[in-house]
Write a protein that holds these residues in place. Structure first.
Motif, short mmCIF file in Angstrom:
data_model
loop_
_atom_site.label_atom_id
_atom_site.label_comp_id
_atom_site.label_asym_id
_atom_site.label_seq_id
_atom_site.Cartn_x
_atom_site.Cartn_y
_atom_site.Cartn_z
N PRO A 354 -21.03 -2.63 35.87
CA PRO A 354 -20.77 -2.45 34.44
C PRO A 354 -22.03 -2.67 33.60
O PRO A 354 -22.21 -1.99 32.58
CB PRO A 354 -19.70 -3.51 34.15
N GLU A 355 -22.88 -3.61 34.01
CA GLU A 355 -24.11 -3.85 33.26
C GLU A 355 -25.00 -2.61 33.24
O GLU A 355 -25.61 -2.28 32.22
CB GLU A 355 -24.88 -5.03 33.87
N GLU A 356 -25.05 -1.89 34.38
CA GLU A 356 -25.88 -0.69 34.45
C GLU A 356 -25.31 0.43 33.58
O GLU A 356 -26.06 1.16 32.93
CB GLU A 356 -26.00 -0.24 35.90
N TRP A 357 -24.00 0.56 33.56
CA TRP A 357 -23.38 1.57 32.70
C TRP A 357 -23.65 1.25 31.23
O TRP A 357 -23.97 2.15 30.44
CB TRP A 357 -21.88 1.63 32.96
N GLY A 358 -23.53 -0.03 30.86
CA GLY A 358 -23.82 -0.41 29.48
C GLY A 358 -25.28 -0.17 29.13
O GLY A 358 -25.61 0.28 28.02
N ARG A 359 -26.20 -0.46 30.09
CA ARG A 359 -27.61 -0.24 29.84
C ARG A 359 -27.92 1.25 29.69
O ARG A 359 -28.75 1.65 28.85
CB ARG A 359 -28.43 -0.84 30.99
N LEU A 360 -27.25 2.09 30.48
CA LEU A 360 -27.46 3.54 30.36
C LEU A 360 -27.03 4.03 28.99
O LEU A 360 -27.75 4.80 28.34
CB LEU A 360 -26.69 4.27 31.46
N ILE A 361 -25.87 3.59 28.52
CA ILE A 361 -25.36 4.05 27.23
C ILE A 361 -26.30 3.63 26.10
O ILE A 361 -26.65 4.45 25.22
CB ILE A 361 -23.94 3.50 27.00
#
Length: 405
Positions: A354-361
């Motif tokens: 989830p951290e990586e998805w948030g960072r991508l957004i």
């Protein structure tokens, strides 16, 4: 048993409060009284020595005065000991103790459930079975589900494409590819019911040999439409998928959620424990499991459980960091865009935390791709629909990007 324990605790507290008062009175008074007896014996010994002629009258007078001062001091200490720990002080302590205990009982009678009988383990299992058997149907759960937060409004081009996709599926309702695309994009638009219908049609087209991933996706969409509750209908698709692919991690995660919802943490804990040990740490369900495994272990009767240490991947090496410092603003911008593109590709192909998805957004918004960030946020909501904790982590990045309302 509960009231026996309460009575034992009250007795312990009562003894602990009153013991200092009783001990002080028992210890201080005997010492002062003993000293007083000794001094009086000394006075009588002085009189006997005077009568026998051992001492003269002046020496006797001096000894009487000295011993008299000691008698007065001992008498004062005896009076002080009796007053400081006398009946008044003890009664005051008893009154305070009774008031505290009465307040505790009154609070329990108001907030607690004193008439609730003891519930043996078999009774708890029976209650859990009743919860499992009496779950609302999918339709009832969807009707009772809380209102969802609407995703950001997509641009006109995307809306036009979705309208065309809906029309194409309506003309050819048996097209698997069209149904799969429609389910994905309806979920991105915040329409889990429409996504569920498209996915259900896709599974039905596969006949008696459906794909396990498609079944699990259908169960996930049904759960999302039902506000997070796994209905009996969703469980049927989940069970079918696990029959086809018993080690499917997302299916096992949902099975653990089902056991928690129906009051069986003892069954959910070994499922989630194995998933956490298997990893990888970037799997979308790991964050939810890691945040809740401690409480789940305690409820399952394993209070000393220690989760495995997270395994994190390597970051950029020192050469890459040094090279970034020597770049121009344009070169650094190109490097950032390339890193964002690589991250997006990896998440699309392999998944991630989830951290990586948030960072991508948030990164997409930084480089000016706000619309793309909104689309990725919509996709993340579908991917992490069964994990509110993980979705909350992604939402932080979406809020930074300004695409989460």
């Amino acid at each position: 048993m509960f009231w026996i324990l309460c009575a034992a605790l009250i007795a312990v507290v009562t003894i602990s409060v009153l013991m200092p008062f009783l001990r002080r009175r028992r210890e201080a008074q005997p010492v002062a009284a003993y000293d007083l007896r000794v001094y009086r014996d000394q006075l009588r010994e002085v009189e006997r020595d005077l009568e026998r002629g051992v001492i003269n009258s002046e020496e006797a007078a001096r000894l009487r005065t000295e011993i008299g001062r000691k008698v007065l001091e001992a008498d004062r200490r005896l009076a002080d000991a009796g007053g400081s720990a006398g009946p008044g002080a003890t009664i005051g302590a008893v009154v305070v103790l009774v008031a505290v205990l009465a307040g505790a009982v009154a609070l329990y009678l108001r907030e607690g459930t004193p008439r609730m009988p003891d519930q043996p383990l078999a009774g708890r299992f029976a209650e859990a079975q009743a919860i499992y058997a009496n779950r609302p149907s999918q339709a009832e759960a969807e009707a009772q589900a809380p209102a969802r937060q609407a995703p950001p409004e997509p641009d006109e081009t995307y809306q036009t494409l979705i309208a065309q996709l809906r029309e194409a599926v309506a003309r050819n309702p048996d097209d698997p590819q069209g149904l799969a695309l429609l389910a994905t994009h309806e979920m991105r638009l915040g329409n889990p019911e429409a996504a569920r219908d498209a996915q259900a049609r896709l599974v039905a087209l596969q006949g008696e040999q459906p794909d396990a991933d498609d079944l699990i996706r259908l169960a996930t969409l049904m759960t999302e439409a039902a506000g997070g509750m796994i209905s009996a209908e969703a469980e049927q698709h989940l069970a079918h998928a696990l029959q086809i692919q018993p080690d499917n991690p997302q299916g096992r995660y949902l099975l653990g959620v089902l056991q928690i919802q129906t009051g069986r943490p003892d069954r959910a804990f070994p499922i989630w424990r194995r998933l956490l040990e298997e990893g990888p740490e970037t799997a979308p369900w790991i964050a939810s499991i890691r945040n809740n495994i401690g409480d789940l272990a305690w409820l399952a009767g394993v209070p000393d459980y220690q989760p495995p240490t997270p395994r994190t991947g390597p970051g950029p090496d020192a050469d890459a960091i040094a090279a970034a410092g020597d770049m121009t603003d344009e070169e650094r911008q190109q490097m950032v865009e390339g890193m964002v593109a690589q991250l997006e590709t990896r998440l699309a192909e392999q998944g991630g935390s989830p951290e990586e998805w948030g960072r991508l957004i948030s990164s997409l918004a930084v480089i000016g791709q706000q619309d793309r960030a909104a689309l990725i946020w919509a996709e993340a909501q579908e991917r992490f629909a069964a994990s509110p904790e993980a979705l909350a982590t992604v939402r932080e990045g979406a809020e930074q990007a300004g695409v989460a309302q």
